[in-house]
Design an enzyme around this catalytic site. Structure first.
Site, PDB file in Angstrom:
ATOM      1  CG  ASN A 151      -1.634   1.109   1.099  1.00 53.03           C
ATOM      2  OD1 ASN A 151      -2.084   2.215   0.316  1.00 53.03           O
ATOM      3  ND2 ASN A 151      -1.978   1.750   2.699  1.00 53.03           N
ATOM      4  CD1 TRP A 152       4.817   1.431  -2.626  1.00 56.95           C
ATOM      5  CD2 TRP A 152       3.480   1.825  -4.801  1.00 56.95           C
ATOM      6  NE1 TRP A 152       4.848   0.636  -3.325  1.00 56.95           N
ATOM      7  CE2 TRP A 152       4.797   1.108  -4.655  1.00 56.95           C
ATOM      8  CE3 TRP A 152       2.996   2.821  -5.634  1.00 56.95           C
ATOM      9  CZ2 TRP A 152       5.390   1.074  -5.925  1.00 56.95           C
ATOM     10  CZ3 TRP A 152       3.717   2.290  -7.410  1.00 56.95           C
ATOM     11  CH2 TRP A 152       5.197   1.485  -7.083  1.00 56.95           C
ATOM     12  CE  LYS A 153       0.213   3.406   4.400  1.00 61.13           C
ATOM     13  NZ  LYS A 153      -0.256   3.763   6.052  1.00 61.13           N
TER      14      LYS A 153
ATOM     15  CG  HIS B  27      -6.063   1.627   4.795  1.00 62.63           C
ATOM     16  ND1 HIS B  27      -6.213   2.433   5.425  1.00 62.63           N
ATOM     17  CD2 HIS B  27      -4.968   0.558   4.768  1.00 62.63           C
ATOM     18  CE1 HIS B  27      -4.493   1.844   5.933  1.00 62.63           C
ATOM     19  NE2 HIS B  27      -3.948   1.126   5.194  1.00 62.63           N
TER      20      HIS B  27
ATOM     21  CD  GLU C 170      -2.957   5.336   6.296  1.00 57.23           C
ATOM     22  OE1 GLU C 170      -3.147   5.553   5.107  1.00 57.23           O
ATOM     23  OE2 GLU C 170      -2.387   4.965   7.359  1.00 57.23           O
TER      24      GLU C 170
ATOM     25  CD  GLU D  67      -3.625  -2.487   6.963  1.00 55.67           C
ATOM     26  OE1 GLU D  67      -2.775  -2.992   6.976  1.00 55.67           O
ATOM     27  OE2 GLU D  67      -4.543  -2.203   6.390  1.00 55.67           O
TER      28      GLU D  67
ATOM     29  N   GLY E  57       1.366   1.871  10.972  1.00 60.75           N
ATOM     30  CA  GLY E  57       2.292   3.563  10.060  1.00 60.75           C
ATOM     31  C   GLY E  57       3.425   3.869  11.735  1.00 60.75           C
TER      32      GLY E  57
ATOM     33  CB  SER F 177       4.686  -1.978  11.993  1.00 62.68           C
ATOM     34  OG  SER F 177       3.610  -0.067  12.562  1.00 62.68           O
TER      35      SER F 177
ATOM     36  N   GLY G 122       2.436  -0.752   4.330  1.00 66.31           N
ATOM     37  CA  GLY G 122       2.441   0.458   4.548  1.00 66.31           C
ATOM     38  C   GLY G 122       3.845   1.196   3.718  1.00 66.31           C
ATOM     39  N   GLY G 123       4.387   1.218   5.072  1.00 63.37           N
ATOM     40  CA  GLY G 123       6.234   2.658   5.157  1.00 63.37           C
ATOM     41  C   GLY G 123       7.172   1.057   4.108  1.00 63.37           C
TER      42      GLY G 123
HETATM   43  C1  PEP Z   1      -0.832   0.009   5.754  1.00 65.38           C
HETATM   44  O1  PEP Z   1      -1.114   1.331   5.325  1.00 65.38           O
HETATM   45  O2  PEP Z   1      -1.976  -0.351   5.459  1.00 65.38           O
HETATM   46  C2  PEP Z   1      -0.422  -0.446   6.691  1.00 65.38           C
HETATM   47  C3  PEP Z   1       0.086  -1.385   6.949  1.00 65.38           C
HETATM   48  O3  PEP Z   1       1.513   0.337   6.196  1.00 65.38           O
HETATM   49  P1  PEP Z   1       1.963   0.821   7.829  1.00 65.38           P
HETATM   50  O4  PEP Z   1       3.419  -1.258   7.291  1.00 65.38           O
HETATM   51  O5  PEP Z   1       3.357   1.101   7.440  1.00 65.38           O
HETATM   52  O6  PEP Z   1       2.286   0.726   9.111  1.00 65.38           O
END
Ligand code: PEP
Length: 253
Positions: free
Chosen positions: A10-12, A96, A98, A171, A177, A217, A238-239
């Site tokens: 997930n590149w957001k 998601h 967010e 999640e 994040g 994470s 994500g990150g």
């Molecule tokens: C996400 O955006 O779905 C996510 C899990 O982010 P991160 O890996 O940065 O926690």
């Protein structure tokens, strides 16, 4: 049949088309010949054509981070399922955290989006998870059950192969994040709650086949511990998915 894991990025709201192409150019050689798991990238909508083009000929899927529940219409700023399909997207994230947190997406909206995605053949990755206060108040199970029953309302009437395409991403919001990852045991316990709820709705066979990813994470150094759990059917990252080497290390955990 064992469930094939899906490792998704997930590149957001990051990367330009040029940066996305640079990522793909570096990433493809790192995962060449890797057939054990499915891989999918979820860039922001403006990047979809560039990413689809860059990945042409590979086995890596591309999806949207969000769709609108309407097929088309006067919804300024939104992206439709048709638009995603027209540029080669095959998957979509739905709900998601967010989106839930900053754009007021409710289980009802998630449910409408899920129906739209399924109607038009996009593989939905439905995101669920509790916030920290809910976990600390002992409400994780009830939150997950509510998100599954609310998000999946009306799906019981659909054909079995359509239902089988659904992917869930557990999640925990406190892990997204934040660098704070759920332990494998916390993730497995939550996945079991979710799978039991899916079994109540769709029966044991569907529940046994449904992929439930973990997200929050996930990094190269914790991916093996999480992904080696039978109950965890992949990762939504994500990150650590923004850099080709760290995402490839997670894919190859
Ligand atoms: C996400 O955006 O779905 C996510 C899990 O982010 P991160 O890996 O940065 O926690």
């Amino acid at each position: 049949m064992p469930r094939r894991k899906l490792i998704a990025a997930n590149w957001k709201m990051y990367k330009t088309p040029a940066e996305a192409r640079t990522f793909v150019d570096a990433f493809l050689p790192l995962v060449a010949g890797h057939t054990r798991d499915e891989i999918a990238l979820f860039p922001s909508p403006v990047l979809l054509p560039a990413v689809v083009e860059a990945l042409r000929g590979s086995q890596i899927a591309v999806g949207a981070q969000n769709i609108h529940f309407a097929e088309e219409g006067a919804y300024t700023g939104e992206t439709s399922v048709w638009q995603v399909r027209a540029v080669g997207g095959t998957h979509t994230l739905i709900g998601h955290s967010e989106r839930r947190q900053y754009f007021a997406e409710t289980d009802e909206i998630v449910n409408k989006k899920l129906h739209t995605a399924l109607k038009h053949g996009l593989v939905p990755v439905v995101c669920i998870g509790e916030v920290l206060g809910e976990r600390e108040a002992g409400k994780t199970e009830s939150v997950l059950r509510r998100q599954v029953t609310g998000g999946f309302a009306g799906v019981t009437g659909l054909a079995a192969e359509v239902v089988a395409s659904i992917v869930i991403a557990y999640e925990p919001v406190w892990a997204i994040g934040t660098g704070r990852t759920a332990t494998p045991q916390i993730a497995v316990d939550a996945h079991k709650i979710v799978r039991a709820e899916v079994a109540k709705l769709f029966g044991d066979a569907v529940a046994a086949g449904m992929r439930i990813l973990y997200g929050g994470s996930v990094k190269p150094d914790n991916a093996t511990a999480l992904m080696s759990q039978d109950e965890i059917d992949g990762a939504l990252v994500g990150g650590a998915s923004l850099k080709p080497d760290s995402f490839a290390a997670i894919v190859k955990y």
